[in-house]
Design a protein around this motif. Structure first.
Motif, PDB file in Angstrom:
ATOM      1  N   ALA A 117       3.119  -9.139  -5.065  1.00 45.47           N
ATOM      2  CA  ALA A 117       1.562  -8.238  -4.624  1.00 45.47           C
ATOM      3  C   ALA A 117       1.534  -8.626  -6.423  1.00 45.47           C
ATOM      4  CB  ALA A 117       2.388  -6.803  -5.057  1.00 45.47           C
ATOM      5  N   TRP A 125       1.389 -18.010  -6.313  1.00 44.10           N
ATOM      6  CA  TRP A 125       1.376 -16.564  -5.244  1.00 44.10           C
ATOM      7  C   TRP A 125       0.707 -17.158  -3.563  1.00 44.10           C
ATOM      8  CZ3 TRP A 125      -3.222 -16.373  -2.477  1.00 44.10           C
ATOM      9  CH2 TRP A 125      -3.340 -15.047  -1.356  1.00 44.10           C
ATOM     10  N   ARG A 129       3.653 -16.249  -0.418  1.00 47.00           N
ATOM     11  CA  ARG A 129       2.878 -15.408   0.675  1.00 47.00           C
ATOM     12  C   ARG A 129       3.491 -16.034   1.980  1.00 47.00           C
ATOM     13  NH1 ARG A 129      -1.828 -10.947   1.252  1.00 47.00           N
ATOM     14  NH2 ARG A 129      -2.150 -11.125   3.260  1.00 47.00           N
ATOM     15  N   LEU A 137       7.414 -11.158   8.046  1.00 47.92           N
ATOM     16  CA  LEU A 137       6.669 -10.575   8.651  1.00 47.92           C
ATOM     17  C   LEU A 137       5.310 -11.387   9.828  1.00 47.92           C
ATOM     18  CD1 LEU A 137       5.235  -9.638   5.005  1.00 47.92           C
ATOM     19  CD2 LEU A 137       6.902  -8.506   6.358  1.00 47.92           C
ATOM     20  N   SER A 306       6.903  -1.919   0.886  1.00 46.60           N
ATOM     21  CA  SER A 306       6.792  -1.743   2.087  1.00 46.60           C
ATOM     22  C   SER A 306       7.639   0.050   2.092  1.00 46.60           C
ATOM     23  CB  SER A 306       8.002  -2.615   3.112  1.00 46.60           C
ATOM     24  OG  SER A 306       9.038  -3.012   2.925  1.00 46.60           O
ATOM     25  N   THR A 309       5.097   2.987   1.959  1.00 47.90           N
ATOM     26  CA  THR A 309       3.837   3.218   2.355  1.00 47.90           C
ATOM     27  C   THR A 309       4.035   3.966   3.694  1.00 47.90           C
ATOM     28  OG1 THR A 309       3.912   0.733   2.221  1.00 47.90           O
ATOM     29  CG2 THR A 309       2.309   1.192   1.119  1.00 47.90           C
ATOM     30  N   THR A 310       4.642   3.102   4.584  1.00 52.36           N
ATOM     31  CA  THR A 310       5.785   3.214   5.574  1.00 52.36           C
ATOM     32  C   THR A 310       6.126   4.429   5.628  1.00 52.36           C
ATOM     33  OG1 THR A 310       5.804   1.012   5.355  1.00 52.36           O
ATOM     34  CG2 THR A 310       6.717   2.132   7.782  1.00 52.36           C
ATOM     35  N   LEU A 364      -4.736   6.936   8.662  1.00 55.07           N
ATOM     36  CA  LEU A 364      -4.656   5.755   7.921  1.00 55.07           C
ATOM     37  C   LEU A 364      -6.068   6.278   7.287  1.00 55.07           C
ATOM     38  CD1 LEU A 364      -2.423   2.766   9.270  1.00 55.07           C
ATOM     39  CD2 LEU A 364      -2.564   4.296   7.242  1.00 55.07           C
ATOM     40  N   VAL A 369      -2.395   5.455   2.280  1.00 53.91           N
ATOM     41  CA  VAL A 369      -1.538   5.825   1.207  1.00 53.91           C
ATOM     42  C   VAL A 369      -1.907   4.657   0.386  1.00 53.91           C
ATOM     43  CG1 VAL A 369       0.811   6.209   3.008  1.00 53.91           C
ATOM     44  CG2 VAL A 369      -0.535   3.230   1.604  1.00 53.91           C
ATOM     45  N   ALA A 370      -2.919   3.696   0.327  1.00 51.64           N
ATOM     46  CA  ALA A 370      -2.903   3.273  -0.856  1.00 51.64           C
ATOM     47  C   ALA A 370      -4.394   3.476  -1.300  1.00 51.64           C
ATOM     48  CB  ALA A 370      -2.980   1.890  -1.351  1.00 51.64           C
ATOM     49  N   LEU A 373      -6.196   0.872  -2.513  1.00 54.57           N
ATOM     50  CA  LEU A 373      -5.721   0.046  -2.541  1.00 54.57           C
ATOM     51  C   LEU A 373      -5.013  -0.596  -3.619  1.00 54.57           C
ATOM     52  CD1 LEU A 373      -9.092  -2.562  -1.238  1.00 54.57           C
ATOM     53  CD2 LEU A 373      -7.152  -0.973   0.786  1.00 54.57           C
ATOM     54  N   VAL A 374      -4.943  -2.087  -4.101  1.00 55.97           N
ATOM     55  CA  VAL A 374      -4.298  -2.040  -5.166  1.00 55.97           C
ATOM     56  C   VAL A 374      -4.794  -3.109  -6.024  1.00 55.97           C
ATOM     57  CG1 VAL A 374      -2.194  -4.116  -6.219  1.00 55.97           C
ATOM     58  CG2 VAL A 374      -1.425  -3.160  -3.310  1.00 55.97           C
ATOM     59  N   PRO A 437      -7.058   0.174   5.309  1.00 59.94           N
ATOM     60  CA  PRO A 437      -5.762   1.277   4.947  1.00 59.94           C
ATOM     61  C   PRO A 437      -5.037  -0.143   4.352  1.00 59.94           C
ATOM     62  CG  PRO A 437      -5.906   1.166   7.155  1.00 59.94           C
ATOM     63  CD  PRO A 437      -6.931   0.544   7.106  1.00 59.94           C
ATOM     64  N   PHE A 438      -5.350  -1.733   4.836  1.00 66.18           N
ATOM     65  CA  PHE A 438      -4.298  -2.665   4.736  1.00 66.18           C
ATOM     66  C   PHE A 438      -5.301  -2.734   3.543  1.00 66.18           C
ATOM     67  CE2 PHE A 438      -2.639  -0.531   8.676  1.00 66.18           C
ATOM     68  CZ  PHE A 438      -1.447  -0.541   8.636  1.00 66.18           C
ATOM     69  N   SER A 440      -8.141  -6.238   3.449  1.00 69.42           N
ATOM     70  CA  SER A 440      -8.597  -7.760   3.580  1.00 69.42           C
ATOM     71  C   SER A 440      -9.088  -8.532   2.716  1.00 69.42           C
ATOM     72  CB  SER A 440     -10.345  -6.789   4.149  1.00 69.42           C
ATOM     73  OG  SER A 440     -10.560  -7.629   4.648  1.00 69.42           O
ATOM     74  N   LEU A 450       4.568  -5.151  10.781  1.00 70.13           N
ATOM     75  CA  LEU A 450       5.875  -4.417  11.299  1.00 70.13           C
ATOM     76  C   LEU A 450       6.009  -3.209  10.790  1.00 70.13           C
ATOM     77  CD1 LEU A 450       9.197  -4.871  10.536  1.00 70.13           C
ATOM     78  CD2 LEU A 450       8.395  -5.177   8.107  1.00 70.13           C
TER      79      LEU A 450
END
Ligand code: HEM
Length: 506
Positions: A117, A125, A129, A137, A306, A309-310, A364, A369-370, A373-374, A437-438, A440, A450
């Motif tokens: 992350a 990276w 990934r 995943l 994970s 966030t979940t 969402l 939750v983010a 984002l990050v 929300p996830f 892009s 997941l």
């Protein structure tokens, strides 16, 4: 004469004020930066973030526009607040903005950027990934772990059923958090607790530290002073964490099958089989040798990306559903049609639960939750929409703001209304920038599939098996406190409590 003195004093004051209070709309080479508020010496615009930065930056963006320039401490920061602008940053110029800023916590927790992350964009990276996607995943891996989810969910339903029989209250926040931690530990390293040292508890502690406002991340020159004591605490917790991770790896190393015949049981099994092996990295001449630190950093990244966030998303979903009995009734009706009342929900039922899917999108949208984002970081100077964005700018994409924009979601944007997604093509995969929300693009969440299966399964099971009454008794649904707290994620400020009644036919 006095007038001349006063005018002179006023001019000097204005001159000093203008040189001290930095005007952010042009950089020192005179290039046009995105509009934004004036910043103060040293702290820049930090004072404008307040307790709820996502909300305050949402209001500021209304004044300065969807691409806004700030300075947080010494860090040039761009806040992106519209789908069109997000598309420019995450699609058109995705490669330039695929970097991640260096933050103090990630240095401690990812063994010097060996996870995913907060690892800089590049060949290492990409390799990590690819491993995580392929071995943990991907669609087939998510399906592979279905029996584990089923078993854990069985325990969860049993324990809530016991509480229901005893007429007890259930702390839904606590229960869901425990369930998600257990299931994540099981698929990542094959078991739940570590005799004495509870991995989930340590991850929670570290996540809390990660979510704190850390001055060293905005004024890196102050980092050696560790004014808030965060580095000291991170050092302590990361040592404990390291002990647990070493033990997990030892156990997996001891269980290696020398013949290589047995299938891998979990994700750490796969990674341990790569230990001390050379890996070819794209664009690198020398092979990369996988060491223990790589495995430890990756486990930690997966656990921290994970669990919270979940959990937070499921708890918000429950909160909104309990606040809107109409939605609860519709969900239960859908479950009765698809599943009936004689059996539990199975994963194979999930694609048929169309209304549940709309509820998830709505959750969402309103409770990402983010919310930023990050953070991304620009890897080189670039011009976006006519604005100059300098290299090493931090990019915050305000998905919370986009989720509540009446220009996108109409006047009832603040309302919880899953029906708005009926006959609507917008999905969560990051192609529709109104709802991301996830994230892009290159850095988008690799765990989305997941996360969605887990969320659908937990929600549908608990809503199918139980009726829920909000506490304290007599509280009207709309009175449920929905206060959020800002940190690494955006959870409820208070635990969600409710009283279950079992409703399936025995
Ligand atoms: C990254 C959201 C669950 C693993 C992210 C990002 C977001 C996000 C917003 C940053 C995207 C960006 O910067 O553009 C969520 C939400 C989840 C969830 C809302 C649950 C509801 C998961 C799960 C896993 C996971 C279950 C893994 C098991 C990751 C990783 C990254 C990430 C490893 C970093 C990707 C990178 O930097 O390349 N997630 N996530 N997430 N997520 Fe998730």
């Amino acid at each position: 004469c006095l007038v001349l003195v006063l005018i002179g004093a006023l001019c000097s004051f204005i001159y000093i004020f203008r040189t001290i209070v930095f005007c952010p709309n042009h950089n020192k080479n005179g290039r046009k930066l995105p509009p934004g508020p004036r910043s103060l010496p040293l702290i820049g615009n930090l004072h404008m973030l307040g307790k709820f930065p996502h909300q305050n930056l949402h209001h500021l963006a209304k004044r300065y526009g969807p691409i806004m320039s700030l300075r947080l401490g010494s860090i040039p920061t761009i806040v992106v607040s519209s789908p069109q602008a997000a598309q420019l940053f995450l699609k058109t110029h995705d490669l330039v903005f695929a970097g991640r800023p260096k933050i103090q916590a990630s240095e401690f927790m990812s063994y010097g950027s060996k996870g995913m992350a907060f690892t800089p964009y590049g060949s290492y990276w990409r390799m990590v990934r690819k491993w995580c996607t392929f071995h943990l995943l991907s669609t087939s891996k998510v399906e592979y772990f279905a029996p584990t989810r089923k078993a854990c969910l069985g325990y969860l339903v049993e324990s809530v059923k016991e509480a229901a029989a005893a007429g007890e209250t259930v702390d839904l926040s606590g229960k869901i958090s425990e369930f998600i931690e257990d299931i994540t530990c099981l698929i990542v390293f094959g078991r739940v607790k570590d005799g004495g040292l509870n991995f989930g508890y340590i991850v929670d502690k570290v996540m809390h530290l990660l979510g704190l406002f850390n001055i060293s991340d905005f004024m890196p020159y102050l980092a050696p002073l560790d004014i808030q004591g965060i580095a000291r605490k991170l050092r302590r917790w990361s040592k404990l964490m390291d002990m647990v991770l070493e033990k997990i790896i030892d156990e997996h190393v001891q269980a290696i099958d020398p013949e290589g015949q047995k299938p891998h049981r979990d994700f750490v099994d796969v990674m341990v089989s790569m230990l001390n092996q050379p890996m070819n990295l794209q664009d690198e001449d020398q092979p990369y040798i996988v060491e223990r630190e790589n495995i430890k950093a990756i486990i930690l990244d997966i656990m921290s990306a994970s669990s919270e966030t979940t959990t937070v998303s499921i708890v918000w979903a429950f909160s909104e559903i309990l606040r809107h009995p109409r939605v609860m009734v519709r969900l239960q009706q859908e479950l009765e049609t698809v599943v009936g009342r004689n059996r539990f929900v199975e994963e194979s039922d999930l694609p048929k639960l169309k209304y549940l899917n709309m509820v998830l999108k709505e959750i969402l949208r309103l409770h990402p939750v983010a919310p930023f984002l990050v953070p991304h970081e620009s890897m080189e100077d670039v011009v976006v929409n006519g604005y100059f964005i300098p290299k090493k700018s931090r990019i915050l994409v305000n998905t919370w703001s986009m989720g509540r924009d009446p220009n996108i979601w109409s006047e009832n944007a603040e309302e919880f209304l899953p029906e708005r997604f009926m006959d609507c093509k917008i999905d969560l995969r990051g192609h529709h920038f109104e709802l991301i929300p996830f994230g892009s693009g290159r850095r988008g969440c690799p765990g989305m599939q997941l996360a969605l299966v887990t969320m659908r399964l937990v929600l549908s099971q608990l809503i199918h098996c139980f009726d829920w009454e909000l506490l304290p008794y007599g509280m009207l649904p709309h009175e449920l406190d929905m206060t959020e707290i800002f940190g690494l994620s955006l959870p409820r400020a208070n635990h969600l409590l409710a009283k279950p009644t079992y409703r399936l036919l025995e």
